[in-house]
Design a protein around this motif. Sequence first.
Motif, mmCIF file in Angstrom:
data_model
loop_
_atom_site.group_PDB
_atom_site.id
_atom_site.type_symbol
_atom_site.label_atom_id
_atom_site.label_comp_id
_atom_site.label_asym_id
_atom_site.label_seq_id
_atom_site.Cartn_x
_atom_site.Cartn_y
_atom_site.Cartn_z
ATOM 1 N N ASN A 1 1.130 13.696 -16.043
ATOM 2 C CA ASN A 1 1.570 14.997 -16.544
ATOM 3 C C ASN A 1 0.454 15.708 -17.314
ATOM 4 O O ASN A 1 0.692 16.348 -18.338
ATOM 5 C CB ASN A 1 2.809 14.838 -17.416
ATOM 6 N N GLY A 2 -0.773 15.568 -16.805
ATOM 7 C CA GLY A 2 -1.900 16.307 -17.351
ATOM 8 C C GLY A 2 -2.560 15.697 -18.566
ATOM 9 O O GLY A 2 -3.467 16.297 -19.154
ATOM 10 N N LYS A 3 -2.141 14.483 -18.956
ATOM 11 C CA LYS A 3 -2.781 13.874 -20.123
ATOM 12 C C LYS A 3 -3.125 12.417 -19.840
ATOM 13 O O LYS A 3 -2.484 11.756 -19.025
ATOM 14 C CB LYS A 3 -1.900 13.989 -21.363
ATOM 15 N N PRO A 4 -4.146 11.896 -20.519
ATOM 16 C CA PRO A 4 -4.543 10.511 -20.263
ATOM 17 C C PRO A 4 -3.565 9.515 -20.878
ATOM 18 O O PRO A 4 -3.046 9.721 -21.972
ATOM 19 C CB PRO A 4 -5.910 10.407 -20.943
ATOM 20 N N VAL A 5 -3.305 8.443 -20.125
ATOM 21 C CA VAL A 5 -2.471 7.338 -20.593
ATOM 22 C C VAL A 5 -3.237 6.044 -20.333
ATOM 23 O O VAL A 5 -3.812 5.864 -19.257
ATOM 24 C CB VAL A 5 -1.121 7.305 -19.851
ATOM 25 N N PHE A 6 -3.253 5.167 -21.332
ATOM 26 C CA PHE A 6 -3.991 3.910 -21.213
ATOM 27 C C PHE A 6 -3.053 2.796 -20.754
ATOM 28 O O PHE A 6 -1.919 2.677 -21.233
ATOM 29 C CB PHE A 6 -4.659 3.546 -22.541
ATOM 30 N N VAL A 7 -3.548 1.999 -19.836
ATOM 31 C CA VAL A 7 -2.767 0.929 -19.230
ATOM 32 C C VAL A 7 -3.490 -0.392 -19.469
ATOM 33 O O VAL A 7 -4.628 -0.576 -19.031
ATOM 34 C CB VAL A 7 -2.581 1.151 -17.715
ATOM 35 N N LYS A 8 -2.822 -1.296 -20.175
ATOM 36 C CA LYS A 8 -3.413 -2.600 -20.492
ATOM 37 C C LYS A 8 -2.897 -3.642 -19.510
ATOM 38 O O LYS A 8 -1.723 -3.640 -19.136
ATOM 39 C CB LYS A 8 -3.052 -3.011 -21.918
ATOM 40 N N ALA A 9 -3.779 -4.541 -19.099
ATOM 41 C CA ALA A 9 -3.437 -5.554 -18.103
ATOM 42 C C ALA A 9 -3.340 -6.932 -18.736
ATOM 43 O O ALA A 9 -4.263 -7.377 -19.437
ATOM 44 C CB ALA A 9 -4.480 -5.565 -16.994
ATOM 45 N N TYR A 10 -2.220 -7.613 -18.496
ATOM 46 C CA TYR A 10 -2.020 -9.001 -18.891
ATOM 47 C C TYR A 10 -1.965 -9.861 -17.624
ATOM 48 O O TYR A 10 -1.683 -9.371 -16.536
ATOM 49 C CB TYR A 10 -0.726 -9.161 -19.676
ATOM 50 N N LEU A 11 -2.191 -11.135 -17.788
ATOM 51 C CA LEU A 11 -2.179 -12.061 -16.657
ATOM 52 C C LEU A 11 -1.126 -13.141 -16.862
ATOM 53 O O LEU A 11 -1.079 -13.788 -17.917
ATOM 54 C CB LEU A 11 -3.549 -12.729 -16.495
ATOM 55 N N THR B 1 -6.377 -10.005 -20.420
ATOM 56 C CA THR B 1 -7.480 -9.900 -19.461
ATOM 57 C C THR B 1 -8.684 -9.184 -20.063
ATOM 58 O O THR B 1 -9.788 -9.252 -19.513
ATOM 59 C CB THR B 1 -7.048 -9.125 -18.203
ATOM 60 N N GLY B 2 -8.448 -8.475 -21.185
ATOM 61 C CA GLY B 2 -9.515 -7.674 -21.770
ATOM 62 C C GLY B 2 -9.719 -6.358 -21.048
ATOM 63 O O GLY B 2 -10.687 -5.634 -21.337
ATOM 64 N N ILE B 3 -8.813 -6.018 -20.134
ATOM 65 C CA ILE B 3 -8.991 -4.814 -19.311
ATOM 66 C C ILE B 3 -7.931 -3.777 -19.669
ATOM 67 O O ILE B 3 -6.732 -4.067 -19.712
ATOM 68 C CB ILE B 3 -8.915 -5.159 -17.818
ATOM 69 N N THR B 4 -8.400 -2.567 -19.948
ATOM 70 C CA THR B 4 -7.541 -1.397 -20.123
ATOM 71 C C THR B 4 -8.113 -0.283 -19.268
ATOM 72 O O THR B 4 -9.315 -0.013 -19.327
ATOM 73 C CB THR B 4 -7.469 -0.957 -21.595
ATOM 74 N N VAL B 5 -7.258 0.328 -18.447
ATOM 75 C CA VAL B 5 -7.708 1.440 -17.608
ATOM 76 C C VAL B 5 -6.968 2.705 -18.013
ATOM 77 O O VAL B 5 -5.970 2.647 -18.746
ATOM 78 C CB VAL B 5 -7.489 1.151 -16.112
ATOM 79 N N MET C 1 -13.712 -11.335 -14.714
ATOM 80 C CA MET C 1 -12.843 -12.421 -14.239
ATOM 81 C C MET C 1 -12.969 -12.527 -12.720
ATOM 82 O O MET C 1 -12.741 -11.561 -11.995
ATOM 83 C CB MET C 1 -11.392 -12.137 -14.635
ATOM 84 N N LYS C 2 -13.364 -13.657 -12.224
ATOM 85 C CA LYS C 2 -13.579 -13.873 -10.806
ATOM 86 C C LYS C 2 -12.305 -14.415 -10.144
ATOM 87 O O LYS C 2 -11.428 -14.954 -10.808
ATOM 88 C CB LYS C 2 -14.723 -14.862 -10.573
ATOM 89 N N ALA C 3 -12.267 -14.284 -8.800
ATOM 90 C CA ALA C 3 -11.100 -14.757 -8.071
ATOM 91 C C ALA C 3 -10.864 -16.237 -8.314
ATOM 92 O O ALA C 3 -9.725 -16.680 -8.459
ATOM 93 C CB ALA C 3 -11.269 -14.482 -6.577
ATOM 94 N N GLN C 4 -11.951 -17.014 -8.392
ATOM 95 C CA GLN C 4 -11.795 -18.460 -8.593
ATOM 96 C C GLN C 4 -11.205 -18.792 -9.961
ATOM 97 O O GLN C 4 -10.655 -19.879 -10.157
ATOM 98 C CB GLN C 4 -13.122 -19.204 -8.375
ATOM 99 N N GLU C 5 -11.333 -17.852 -10.915
ATOM 100 C CA GLU C 5 -10.716 -18.058 -12.222
ATOM 101 C C GLU C 5 -9.215 -17.785 -12.176
ATOM 102 O O GLU C 5 -8.460 -18.310 -12.984
ATOM 103 C CB GLU C 5 -11.364 -17.148 -13.263
ATOM 104 N N LEU C 6 -8.780 -16.936 -11.247
ATOM 105 C CA LEU C 6 -7.376 -16.576 -11.140
ATOM 106 C C LEU C 6 -6.573 -17.583 -10.329
ATOM 107 O O LEU C 6 -5.395 -17.812 -10.604
ATOM 108 C CB LEU C 6 -7.240 -15.193 -10.486
ATOM 109 N N PHE C 7 -7.205 -18.154 -9.321
ATOM 110 C CA PHE C 7 -6.493 -19.055 -8.414
ATOM 111 C C PHE C 7 -6.927 -20.498 -8.664
ATOM 112 O O PHE C 7 -8.095 -20.837 -8.456
ATOM 113 C CB PHE C 7 -6.789 -18.675 -6.960
ATOM 114 N N PRO C 8 -6.009 -21.365 -9.082
ATOM 115 C CA PRO C 8 -6.361 -22.759 -9.368
ATOM 116 C C PRO C 8 -6.343 -23.631 -8.116
ATOM 117 O O PRO C 8 -6.268 -24.849 -8.215
ATOM 118 C CB PRO C 8 -5.264 -23.183 -10.343
#
Length: 555
Positions: free
Chosen positions: A103-113, A94-98, A1-8
């Motif tokens: 506390n020593g364990k992995p946690v997944f974070v999903k991004a919405y727009l 957004t299709g993005i999860t990081v 996703m490019k900046a131009q896609e985010l800003f109209p």
Amino acid sequence: MKAQELFPYTFDEAFKRPVAYFSMEFAIDQALKTYSGGLGFLAGSHMRSVNDRRQNTIGVGILWSYGYYDQGRHEDNTLKVEYRRKFYYFLKETGITVEVEINGKPVFVKAYLLPAETFESAPVILLSTDIFENDHLSRTITHKLYDANEETRVAQEIVLGIGGTRVLKALGLDIDIYHLNEGHALPLAFELMKEYPELEELKKHIVFTTHTPEMAGNETHDAHFLERMGFFNGFSLDEVREKLDYHDADFSLTVGALKVSKRANAVSKIHEKVANEMWKNVPGRCEIISITNAQNMRYWSDKQLMSWMLEHEDYQLVGRKKHLKHQLFEEVADQTGKLFDPDVLTLVWARRFAEYKRPKLLIRDMERFKALIHNSEYPIQIIWAGKPYPLDQQAINEFNDLVRMSREFKNVAVLTGYELRLSKLLKQGSDVWLNTPRWGREASGTSGMSAGINASVHFSIDDGWHAEFGKDGVNSFTIPHADPSLPVEEIDRIDYERMMEKLEKVILPTYYDQPDKWLEIVKNGMNDIYIGFNTQNMVERYYKELYNYEPETEG
């Protein structure tokens, strides 16, 4: 996703520097429950004005599955805290999860727009751990705004700061300035520290807004606890202490933010003095300037009121104000069964319920209050509204005391559901907006700006933004504050006497006996707020005095 896609929109040349604005809450629309109070209202107005001024700023926040809380009523009409899951079909995937480590364990974070065009704001990235990839405990991190559990609260800050920064990278955005709206997103500094290991280089990319002189609002945690939770993003506590020259056992998020930022701002001129005094002994902290908070008038103002004020159409302005009072009074009738009169002066106290804001100051002397309420020569209607923190039992008790008291009077109401919709109704339908903090403890107090722009006269202790705006009897009414060195009980007594004297002897007689003078005060207030307290000015100052500030070129 490019900046131009985010800003109209095409960026204004003066505001092309890419900025990410991190906030734990955003009050952008009634339909999006990602806020609790003033901090979110400010962030929402900021995001709207980013769009208005065509700035290259993106918001980063959290998608709260249950919001803050829903304010309901028990059978006796006292406060009931309710939690309901929220669903938002207008957000985009957004299709993005990081991944972050908590506390020593992995946690997944999903991004919405939240797309910019949905509510005419900046684009806003909203983060959630409430996804099937996580276990139950990890999913609860983003359930409730300002969760009372300390581990959950710190986990939320890691998600916002580290998770949000990683999402921006995954989006391919080349952010230059990271703006911390309060210290909650401070972990982003330890994510950026891997890219900018030298503190002086790191500072060039971070700025900070501090919002409160209340120590309870300046969060601290045991430093070893933060290390264990992953707040420092893999850096050891010893490394953090060496880098920041910060060796206290308890780690203050505000102190940490002041040490990693190139510049910080307080939110009024008085608050600038208070903040500099509070943090004067912090070695290596950045400069704290003042950029007074504001509100987005495109969103908050009634367009017809504004038009008739600017065109000097007094008759239409008065008629429109009565119509707006009718709209508010429909809500009063629906909630309380009381029919208010649009010809009667209506005073509103509405904001977050906190002890230092003194929601019950008006009823300090109940006999005098009853005389005020029953005065047939100068009648008055009074409305209270606001949300206490769900675990602040003192604030909840004060709210419920007001509910029980209001049952005795047909012209006194306490409303629930204090969110954007009700806030706008109250600001557009009130004649007087009352603000009663103890002096020096209200950093800004922006609710009066959005009330004043709607022909509601600000009646306030001379603190926060009011001290920069108020001309007593000309554009507002001022309560001169008691000496802050006095005992609290004496401060409250003096402030109460001065408030009631002004209300009984000046405000009510002016409203009823001198309608032309009242209208002049109303219009002066609207005009002065429109010129001086619009977030379009505020966001321009952010670019000029925070984002584009270069310490090495000063002097």
